[in-house]
Scaffold this motif. Structure first.
Motif, PDB file in Angstrom:
ATOM      1  N   LYS A  22       0.881  -1.128   0.037  1.00 38.11           N
ATOM      2  CA  LYS A  22       0.167   0.074  -0.040  1.00 38.11           C
ATOM      3  C   LYS A  22       0.999   1.183  -0.001  1.00 38.11           C
ATOM      4  CE  LYS A  22      -4.302  -2.343   2.165  1.00 38.11           C
ATOM      5  NZ  LYS A  22      -4.897  -1.981   3.465  1.00 38.11           N
ATOM      6  N   ALA A  23       1.934   1.166   0.646  1.00 41.94           N
ATOM      7  CA  ALA A  23       2.959   2.313   0.663  1.00 41.94           C
ATOM      8  C   ALA A  23       3.435   2.432  -0.716  1.00 41.94           C
ATOM      9  CB  ALA A  23       3.964   2.213   1.783  1.00 41.94           C
ATOM     10  N   HIS A  24       3.657   1.518  -1.326  1.00 38.39           N
ATOM     11  CA  HIS A  24       4.462   1.642  -2.595  1.00 38.39           C
ATOM     12  C   HIS A  24       3.488   2.497  -3.597  1.00 38.39           C
ATOM     13  CE1 HIS A  24       7.839  -0.407  -1.418  1.00 38.39           C
ATOM     14  NE2 HIS A  24       7.407  -1.771  -1.469  1.00 38.39           N
ATOM     15  N   TYR A  25       2.214   1.997  -3.453  1.00 42.52           N
ATOM     16  CA  TYR A  25       1.109   2.560  -4.570  1.00 42.52           C
ATOM     17  C   TYR A  25       0.880   3.815  -4.099  1.00 42.52           C
ATOM     18  CZ  TYR A  25       0.221  -1.905  -6.955  1.00 42.52           C
ATOM     19  OH  TYR A  25       0.228  -3.020  -7.964  1.00 42.52           O
ATOM     20  N   SER A  26       0.945   4.056  -2.796  1.00 50.60           N
ATOM     21  CA  SER A  26       0.509   5.625  -2.266  1.00 50.60           C
ATOM     22  C   SER A  26       1.697   6.408  -2.951  1.00 50.60           C
ATOM     23  CB  SER A  26       0.783   5.771  -1.005  1.00 50.60           C
ATOM     24  OG  SER A  26       0.417   7.039  -0.425  1.00 50.60           O
ATOM     25  N   SER A  27       2.955   5.814  -2.820  1.00 48.22           N
ATOM     26  CA  SER A  27       4.085   6.863  -3.540  1.00 48.22           C
ATOM     27  C   SER A  27       3.686   7.017  -4.893  1.00 48.22           C
ATOM     28  CB  SER A  27       5.527   6.059  -3.143  1.00 48.22           C
ATOM     29  OG  SER A  27       5.683   5.908  -1.772  1.00 48.22           O
ATOM     30  N   LEU A  28       3.517   5.986  -5.442  1.00 48.05           N
ATOM     31  CA  LEU A  28       3.143   5.991  -7.138  1.00 48.05           C
ATOM     32  C   LEU A  28       2.227   7.040  -7.540  1.00 48.05           C
ATOM     33  CD1 LEU A  28       3.468   2.386  -8.644  1.00 48.05           C
ATOM     34  CD2 LEU A  28       5.024   4.245  -9.262  1.00 48.05           C
ATOM     35  N   ALA A  29       1.096   7.048  -6.563  1.00 47.14           N
ATOM     36  CA  ALA A  29       0.057   8.021  -6.699  1.00 47.14           C
ATOM     37  C   ALA A  29       0.312   9.275  -6.658  1.00 47.14           C
ATOM     38  CB  ALA A  29      -1.093   7.393  -5.792  1.00 47.14           C
ATOM     39  N   ALA A  30       1.344   9.482  -5.903  1.00 44.84           N
ATOM     40  CA  ALA A  30       1.736  11.056  -5.384  1.00 44.84           C
ATOM     41  C   ALA A  30       2.667  11.333  -6.510  1.00 44.84           C
ATOM     42  CB  ALA A  30       2.464  10.946  -4.171  1.00 44.84           C
ATOM     43  N   LYS A  31       3.475  10.484  -7.242  1.00 46.29           N
ATOM     44  CA  LYS A  31       4.319  10.786  -8.302  1.00 46.29           C
ATOM     45  C   LYS A  31       3.658  11.045  -9.529  1.00 46.29           C
ATOM     46  CE  LYS A  31       7.914  11.157  -7.521  1.00 46.29           C
ATOM     47  NZ  LYS A  31       8.616  12.522  -7.206  1.00 46.29           N
ATOM     48  N   VAL A  32       2.481  10.199  -9.875  1.00 47.97           N
ATOM     49  CA  VAL A  32       1.961  10.062 -11.297  1.00 47.97           C
ATOM     50  C   VAL A  32       1.276  11.631 -11.346  1.00 47.97           C
ATOM     51  CG1 VAL A  32       0.639   9.051 -12.790  1.00 47.97           C
ATOM     52  CG2 VAL A  32       2.317   7.912 -11.589  1.00 47.97           C
ATOM     53  N   PRO A  33       1.184  12.341 -12.437  1.00 48.13           N
ATOM     54  CA  PRO A  33       0.347  13.416 -12.498  1.00 48.13           C
ATOM     55  C   PRO A  33      -1.144  12.995 -12.370  1.00 48.13           C
ATOM     56  CG  PRO A  33       2.171  13.950 -13.767  1.00 48.13           C
ATOM     57  CD  PRO A  33       2.243  12.515 -13.620  1.00 48.13           C
ATOM     58  N   LYS A  34      -1.888  14.093 -11.926  1.00 47.33           N
ATOM     59  CA  LYS A  34      -3.436  13.568 -12.003  1.00 47.33           C
ATOM     60  C   LYS A  34      -3.896  13.789 -13.520  1.00 47.33           C
ATOM     61  CE  LYS A  34      -7.646  15.331  -9.959  1.00 47.33           C
ATOM     62  NZ  LYS A  34      -8.335  16.388  -9.168  1.00 47.33           N
ATOM     63  N   ASP A  35      -4.717  12.507 -13.517  1.00 50.17           N
ATOM     64  CA  ASP A  35      -5.413  12.337 -14.940  1.00 50.17           C
ATOM     65  C   ASP A  35      -4.400  11.832 -15.783  1.00 50.17           C
ATOM     66  OD1 ASP A  35      -7.779  12.957 -13.926  1.00 50.17           O
ATOM     67  OD2 ASP A  35      -7.440  15.050 -14.520  1.00 50.17           O
ATOM     68  N   GLN A  36      -2.959  11.354 -15.554  1.00 56.64           N
ATOM     69  CA  GLN A  36      -2.331  10.771 -16.351  1.00 56.64           C
ATOM     70  C   GLN A  36      -1.817   9.394 -16.113  1.00 56.64           C
ATOM     71  OE1 GLN A  36       1.166  13.238 -17.690  1.00 56.64           O
ATOM     72  NE2 GLN A  36       0.094  15.172 -17.174  1.00 56.64           N
ATOM     73  N   TYR A  37      -2.820   8.669 -15.574  1.00 56.33           N
ATOM     74  CA  TYR A  37      -2.515   7.330 -15.017  1.00 56.33           C
ATOM     75  C   TYR A  37      -2.195   6.448 -16.408  1.00 56.33           C
ATOM     76  CZ  TYR A  37      -3.582   2.531 -13.327  1.00 56.33           C
ATOM     77  OH  TYR A  37      -3.174   1.237 -12.743  1.00 56.33           O
ATOM     78  N   TYR A  38      -3.043   6.363 -17.250  1.00 58.25           N
ATOM     79  CA  TYR A  38      -2.743   5.448 -18.389  1.00 58.25           C
ATOM     80  C   TYR A  38      -1.562   5.939 -19.227  1.00 58.25           C
ATOM     81  CZ  TYR A  38      -6.742   2.870 -17.447  1.00 58.25           C
ATOM     82  OH  TYR A  38      -7.742   2.136 -16.714  1.00 58.25           O
ATOM     83  N   ARG A  39      -1.034   7.156 -19.146  1.00 60.69           N
ATOM     84  CA  ARG A  39       0.418   7.468 -19.815  1.00 60.69           C
ATOM     85  C   ARG A  39       1.680   6.780 -19.533  1.00 60.69           C
ATOM     86  NH1 ARG A  39       2.382  13.821 -19.772  1.00 60.69           N
ATOM     87  NH2 ARG A  39       4.179  13.457 -21.209  1.00 60.69           N
ATOM     88  N   PHE A  40       1.389   6.504 -18.213  1.00 57.86           N
ATOM     89  CA  PHE A  40       2.655   6.009 -17.459  1.00 57.86           C
ATOM     90  C   PHE A  40       2.138   4.320 -16.981  1.00 57.86           C
ATOM     91  CE2 PHE A  40       3.158  10.366 -16.774  1.00 57.86           C
ATOM     92  CZ  PHE A  40       4.113  10.735 -17.348  1.00 57.86           C
ATOM     93  N   HIS A  41       1.096   3.965 -17.405  1.00 61.88           N
ATOM     94  CA  HIS A  41       0.547   2.476 -16.875  1.00 61.88           C
ATOM     95  C   HIS A  41       1.724   1.431 -17.360  1.00 61.88           C
ATOM     96  CE1 HIS A  41      -2.776  -0.812 -17.487  1.00 61.88           C
ATOM     97  NE2 HIS A  41      -2.275  -0.870 -16.414  1.00 61.88           N
ATOM     98  N   ASP A  42       2.126   1.425 -18.382  1.00 61.16           N
ATOM     99  CA  ASP A  42       3.195   0.179 -18.846  1.00 61.16           C
ATOM    100  C   ASP A  42       4.040   0.093 -17.881  1.00 61.16           C
ATOM    101  OD1 ASP A  42       1.583  -0.268 -20.920  1.00 61.16           O
ATOM    102  OD2 ASP A  42       2.887   0.785 -22.393  1.00 61.16           O
ATOM    103  N   HIS A  43       4.366   0.967 -17.043  1.00 60.35           N
ATOM    104  CA  HIS A  43       5.617   0.816 -16.153  1.00 60.35           C
ATOM    105  C   HIS A  43       5.430   0.002 -14.991  1.00 60.35           C
ATOM    106  CE1 HIS A  43       8.316   4.005 -17.792  1.00 60.35           C
ATOM    107  NE2 HIS A  43       7.294   4.746 -17.753  1.00 60.35           N
ATOM    108  N   TRP A  44       4.024   0.060 -14.459  1.00 64.89           N
ATOM    109  CA  TRP A  44       3.582  -0.699 -13.313  1.00 64.89           C
ATOM    110  C   TRP A  44       2.398  -2.032 -13.960  1.00 64.89           C
ATOM    111  CZ3 TRP A  44       2.575   4.523 -13.224  1.00 64.89           C
ATOM    112  CH2 TRP A  44       1.272   4.864 -13.645  1.00 64.89           C
ATOM    113  N   ARG A  45       2.144  -1.893 -14.903  1.00 69.11           N
ATOM    114  CA  ARG A  45       1.074  -2.937 -15.405  1.00 69.11           C
ATOM    115  C   ARG A  45       1.430  -4.298 -14.973  1.00 69.11           C
ATOM    116  NH1 ARG A  45      -2.059  -2.984 -20.027  1.00 69.11           N
ATOM    117  NH2 ARG A  45      -0.899  -1.043 -21.017  1.00 69.11           N
ATOM    118  N   PHE A  46       2.561  -4.839 -15.354  1.00 66.54           N
ATOM    119  CA  PHE A  46       2.871  -6.193 -15.243  1.00 66.54           C
ATOM    120  C   PHE A  46       3.067  -6.716 -13.554  1.00 66.54           C
ATOM    121  CE2 PHE A  46       6.028  -9.750 -14.045  1.00 66.54           C
ATOM    122  CZ  PHE A  46       5.023 -10.897 -14.794  1.00 66.54           C
ATOM    123  N   VAL A  47       3.509  -5.685 -12.866  1.00 69.01           N
ATOM    124  CA  VAL A  47       3.525  -5.908 -11.338  1.00 69.01           C
ATOM    125  C   VAL A  47       2.270  -6.004 -10.702  1.00 69.01           C
ATOM    126  CG1 VAL A  47       4.194  -3.586 -10.681  1.00 69.01           C
ATOM    127  CG2 VAL A  47       4.936  -5.457  -9.241  1.00 69.01           C
TER     128      VAL A  47
END
Length: 227
Positions: free
Chosen positions: A73-98
């Protein structure tokens, strides 16, 4: 000269944008690597259920695996804070597999604990993410489904090891579960090539489990609970 200067300034802006984009991606990759490491540790612990002592102590294996969820949960919270709002799918490939791997781990845990299907909502809650992008960092539906499809290979292996350990009832229960899971996926119009291929693999894994069940039946090892 002014035109050339303006053009140079424009390309300097482009360069700054590209550098900022690259820096952001590197930061995201670093966070994803940490998430991947924790996910690997959870998967390694879960693999012990395939060993004889693990099969006999499924509850303790699951409890130990669940102890890693605060870190997830802490890892995903850090990702959520780092990824710009409304740009989830722009960077989605980075964390898709994990994320698919974590959906699988969560679904496997629920099955081992209750022999039930983990819902989209339950898996997202366990991982500390949400269901819709309006709410924040999400568990994409296709990533959740991909995680479910990973279950079949793991459970078919679990069946074989259960029989080796003398548990002749479990294969019948796993066969019923995978049969229902397969029936559920048949209701979906799978347009994602990856999901279609994995669904084909599920059908193959179900067939292997059914062969084990058939072999137990003809050898007279079918438990009374399943007669």
């Amino acid at each position: 000269m002014d035109g050339s200067k303006n053009l140079a300034n424009v390309f300097l802006l482009y360069n700054n944008y590209m550098e900022e984009e690259q820096n952001l991606r590197e930061e995201i990759r670093a966070l994803v690597r940490e998430l991947e490491q924790t996910a690997r540790e959870m998967t390694t612990i879960l693999q012990s259920v395939h060993q004889q002592d693990g099969i006999q102590n499924v509850a303790s294996v699951c409890e130990k695996t669940r102890s890693y969820y605060p870190a997830i949960k802490a890892h995903y919270s850090s990702l959520a804070a780092k990824v710009p709002k409304d740009q989830y799918y722009r960077f989605h490939d980075h964390w898709r597999f994990v994320t698919q791997r974590m959906a699988f781990v969560s679904a496997l845990l629920v099955y081992l604990e209750s022999e039930e299907l983990a819902t989209h909502e339950a898996v997202a809650d366990a991982m500390g993410v949400v269901l819709t992008k309006e709410e924040g960092f999400i568990l994409d539906l296709e990533d959740y489904l991909a995680g479910l499809l990973m279950l079949s290979a793991e459970l078919s292996r679990f069946v074989v090891n259960s029989v080796t350990a003398g548990d002749y009832l479990r294969p019948f229960r796993v066969a019923n579960f995978l049969s229902e899971l397969s029936a559920g996926f048949r209701l979906l119009n799978l347009k994602n090539d990856g999901l279609r291929r994995r669904f084909d693999a599920l059908k193959y894994d179900l067939k292997k489990v059914e062969e084990v069940v058939y072999d137990l039946s003809i050898r007279g090892l079918k438990p009374k609970q399943e007669t």
